[in-house]
Design an enzyme around this catalytic site. Structure first.
Site, PDB file in Angstrom:
ATOM      1  N   PRO A   1       4.577  81.609  10.128  1.00  0.00           N
ATOM      2  CA  PRO A   1       4.321  82.966   9.665  1.00  0.00           C
ATOM      3  C   PRO A   1       5.566  83.846   9.583  1.00  0.00           C
ATOM      4  O   PRO A   1       6.439  83.805  10.438  1.00  0.00           O
ATOM      5  CB  PRO A   1       3.345  83.529  10.714  1.00  0.00           C
ATOM      6  CG  PRO A   1       3.512  82.657  11.900  1.00  0.00           C
ATOM      7  CD  PRO A   1       3.869  81.296  11.375  1.00  0.00           C
ATOM      8  N   ASN A   2       5.568  84.636   8.515  1.00  0.00           N
ATOM      9  CA  ASN A   2       6.573  85.669   8.225  1.00  0.00           C
ATOM     10  C   ASN A   2       7.918  85.118   7.779  1.00  0.00           C
ATOM     11  O   ASN A   2       8.803  85.893   7.405  1.00  0.00           O
ATOM     12  CB  ASN A   2       6.749  86.619   9.426  1.00  0.00           C
ATOM     13  CG  ASN A   2       5.476  87.375   9.734  1.00  0.00           C
ATOM     14  OD1 ASN A   2       4.900  87.979   8.848  1.00  0.00           O
ATOM     15  ND2 ASN A   2       5.013  87.312  10.969  1.00  0.00           N
TER      16      ASN A   2
ATOM     17  N   HIS B   1       4.872  80.402  20.279  1.00  0.00           N
ATOM     18  CA  HIS B   1       4.666  80.991  21.606  1.00  0.00           C
ATOM     19  C   HIS B   1       3.197  81.066  22.008  1.00  0.00           C
ATOM     20  O   HIS B   1       2.884  81.524  23.110  1.00  0.00           O
ATOM     21  CB  HIS B   1       5.285  82.396  21.630  1.00  0.00           C
ATOM     22  CG  HIS B   1       6.653  82.440  21.013  1.00  0.00           C
ATOM     23  ND1 HIS B   1       7.706  81.700  21.510  1.00  0.00           N
ATOM     24  CD2 HIS B   1       7.140  83.084  19.911  1.00  0.00           C
ATOM     25  CE1 HIS B   1       8.782  81.902  20.752  1.00  0.00           C
ATOM     26  NE2 HIS B   1       8.458  82.737  19.772  1.00  0.00           N
TER      27      HIS B   1
ATOM     28  N   ASP C   1      -1.388  70.223  20.252  1.00  0.00           N
ATOM     29  CA  ASP C   1      -2.250  69.042  20.152  1.00  0.00           C
ATOM     30  C   ASP C   1      -1.955  68.235  18.889  1.00  0.00           C
ATOM     31  O   ASP C   1      -1.956  67.003  18.926  1.00  0.00           O
ATOM     32  CB  ASP C   1      -3.725  69.462  20.168  1.00  0.00           C
ATOM     33  CG  ASP C   1      -4.163  69.978  21.531  1.00  0.00           C
ATOM     34  OD1 ASP C   1      -3.437  69.748  22.522  1.00  0.00           O
ATOM     35  OD2 ASP C   1      -5.237  70.613  21.609  1.00  0.00           O
TER      36      ASP C   1
ATOM     37  N   GLU D   1      11.563  70.831  16.910  1.00  0.00           N
ATOM     38  CA  GLU D   1      11.303  72.279  16.941  1.00  0.00           C
ATOM     39  C   GLU D   1      12.600  72.998  16.577  1.00  0.00           C
ATOM     40  O   GLU D   1      13.659  72.710  17.160  1.00  0.00           O
ATOM     41  CB  GLU D   1      10.834  72.687  18.345  1.00  0.00           C
ATOM     42  CG  GLU D   1      10.566  74.172  18.468  1.00  0.00           C
ATOM     43  CD  GLU D   1      10.182  74.602  19.883  1.00  0.00           C
ATOM     44  OE1 GLU D   1       9.804  73.737  20.718  1.00  0.00           O
ATOM     45  OE2 GLU D   1      10.281  75.812  20.154  1.00  0.00           O
TER      46      GLU D   1
ATOM     47  N   LEU E   1      15.733  79.858  13.916  1.00  0.00           N
ATOM     48  CA  LEU E   1      16.925  80.550  13.427  1.00  0.00           C
ATOM     49  C   LEU E   1      17.623  81.265  14.566  1.00  0.00           C
ATOM     50  O   LEU E   1      18.840  81.167  14.746  1.00  0.00           O
ATOM     51  CB  LEU E   1      16.510  81.583  12.370  1.00  0.00           C
ATOM     52  CG  LEU E   1      15.913  81.012  11.079  1.00  0.00           C
ATOM     53  CD1 LEU E   1      14.947  82.007  10.465  1.00  0.00           C
ATOM     54  CD2 LEU E   1      17.012  80.639  10.111  1.00  0.00           C
ATOM     55  N   SER E   2      16.836  82.028  15.336  1.00  0.00           N
ATOM     56  CA  SER E   2      17.358  82.770  16.480  1.00  0.00           C
ATOM     57  C   SER E   2      17.265  81.894  17.730  1.00  0.00           C
ATOM     58  O   SER E   2      16.741  80.770  17.675  1.00  0.00           O
ATOM     59  CB  SER E   2      16.557  84.058  16.669  1.00  0.00           C
ATOM     60  OG  SER E   2      15.215  83.753  17.057  1.00  0.00           O
TER      61      SER E   2
ATOM     62  N   ARG F   1       8.944  85.507  24.054  1.00  0.00           N
ATOM     63  CA  ARG F   1       9.477  84.413  23.230  1.00  0.00           C
ATOM     64  C   ARG F   1      10.070  83.289  24.083  1.00  0.00           C
ATOM     65  O   ARG F   1      10.561  82.290  23.558  1.00  0.00           O
ATOM     66  CB  ARG F   1      10.543  84.932  22.264  1.00  0.00           C
ATOM     67  CG  ARG F   1      10.021  85.902  21.241  1.00  0.00           C
ATOM     68  CD  ARG F   1      11.081  86.268  20.217  1.00  0.00           C
ATOM     69  NE  ARG F   1      10.813  87.556  19.626  1.00  0.00           N
ATOM     70  CZ  ARG F   1       9.985  87.762  18.588  1.00  0.00           C
ATOM     71  NH1 ARG F   1       9.375  86.741  18.011  1.00  0.00           N
ATOM     72  NH2 ARG F   1       9.775  88.971  18.129  1.00  0.00           N
TER      73      ARG F   1
HETATM   74  O1  CA2 Z   1      14.019  82.347  15.374  1.00  0.00           O
HETATM   75  C1  CA2 Z   1      13.077  81.832  14.756  1.00  0.00           C
HETATM   76  O2  CA2 Z   1      13.222  81.018  13.846  1.00  0.00           O
HETATM   77  C2  CA2 Z   1      11.640  82.247  15.094  1.00  0.00           C
HETATM   78  O3  CA2 Z   1      10.808  81.100  15.020  1.00  0.00           O
HETATM   79  C3  CA2 Z   1      11.262  83.282  14.043  1.00  0.00           C
HETATM   80  C4  CA2 Z   1       9.893  83.922  14.296  1.00  0.00           C
HETATM   81  C5  CA2 Z   1       9.786  84.431  15.729  1.00  0.00           C
HETATM   82  O4  CA2 Z   1       8.475  84.907  15.961  1.00  0.00           O
HETATM   83  C6  CA2 Z   1      10.132  83.367  16.738  1.00  0.00           C
HETATM   84  O5  CA2 Z   1      10.067  83.939  18.040  1.00  0.00           O
HETATM   85  C7  CA2 Z   1      11.527  82.820  16.508  1.00  0.00           C
HETATM   86  C8  CA2 Z   1       9.648  85.108  13.360  1.00  0.00           C
HETATM   87  C9  CA2 Z   1       9.957  84.872  11.932  1.00  0.00           C
HETATM   88  C10 CA2 Z   1       9.876  86.186  11.208  1.00  0.00           C
HETATM   89  O6  CA2 Z   1      10.913  86.221  10.276  1.00  0.00           O
HETATM   90  C11 CA2 Z   1      11.192  87.405   9.674  1.00  0.00           C
HETATM   91  C12 CA2 Z   1      12.326  87.436   8.918  1.00  0.00           C
HETATM   92  C13 CA2 Z   1      12.691  88.595   8.284  1.00  0.00           C
HETATM   93  C14 CA2 Z   1      11.915  89.723   8.382  1.00  0.00           C
HETATM   94  C15 CA2 Z   1      10.777  89.681   9.139  1.00  0.00           C
HETATM   95  C16 CA2 Z   1      10.401  88.512   9.775  1.00  0.00           C
END
Ligand code: CA2
Length: 154
Positions: free
Chosen positions: A16-17, A86, A93, A104, A107-108, A117
């Site tokens: 998502p997102n 999270h 599963d 897994e 990006l961050s 997180r």
């Molecule tokens: O760091 C990552 O790749 C995450 O999986 C990104 C998720 C976050 O909930 C995880 O804790 C870490 C969120 C992705 C949302 O990405 C956006 C990018 C730009 C603007 C808004 C959201």
């Protein structure tokens, strides 16, 4: 369902997102778009003699369905489950049911961010975790996936 003949692709699945990547929060996620991430994955895979199936969804159940599909059709999965990382026991599963490696990927670096997180429901069933390098996290994960597909002991 029967699988296609020939070498199997690496599935790169996004949650998502992540479709919003590049539009907001560049200080956290960088300025690359998801299309840039896809191009980097395809290019790295090609150099390694592999192919990529790259997908994004905002729906948890769709990620579960794609993981099930990957059981027969993929040689490995690179998974950025976004915030479902999270919370999702369903993803835990589904990953557990796969015999191929699931990497897994983030990006961050979730461990350096908010406490909610710091928990991952999927790390325990992933082959490994790559976090904190932006687009490069995906490239490193594709490299790991290609090596594992060639030699599961690598
Ligand atoms: O760091 C990552 O790749 C995450 O999986 C990104 C998720 C976050 O909930 C995880 O804790 C870490 C969120 C992705 C949302 O990405 C956006 C990018 C730009 C603007 C808004 C959201």
């Amino acid at each position: 369902m029967t699988s296609q003949p020939g070498p199997k692709p690496i599935y790169v699945l996004n949650g998502p997102n992540l479709n919003l990547l590049g539009s907001r929060e560049p200080e956290v996620y960088g300025r690359d778009t998801l299309k840039d991430v896809e191009t980097a994955c395809v290019d790295r895979a090609k150099a390694l003699g592999k192919t990529i199936i790259f997908r994004q969804t905002n729906a948890e159940g769709q990620l579960v369905d794609w993981l099930h599909e990957a059981r027969d059709k993929a040689c490995a999965v690179v998974l950025n489950a976004g915030a479902y990382t999270h919370t999702s026991i369903a993803l835990h599963d589904a990953i557990k049911s796969l015999e191929i490696p699931v990497i897994e990927t983030h990006l961050s670096n979730p461990a350096s961010r908010e406490p909610f997180r710091h928990v991952s429901t999927i790390s325990a069933v992933a082959k490994g975790v790559i976090s904190g390098f932006g687009l490069t996290s995906y490239v490193l994960a594709v490299e790991a996936a290609a090596r594992l597909a060639a030699d599961p002991a690598s």
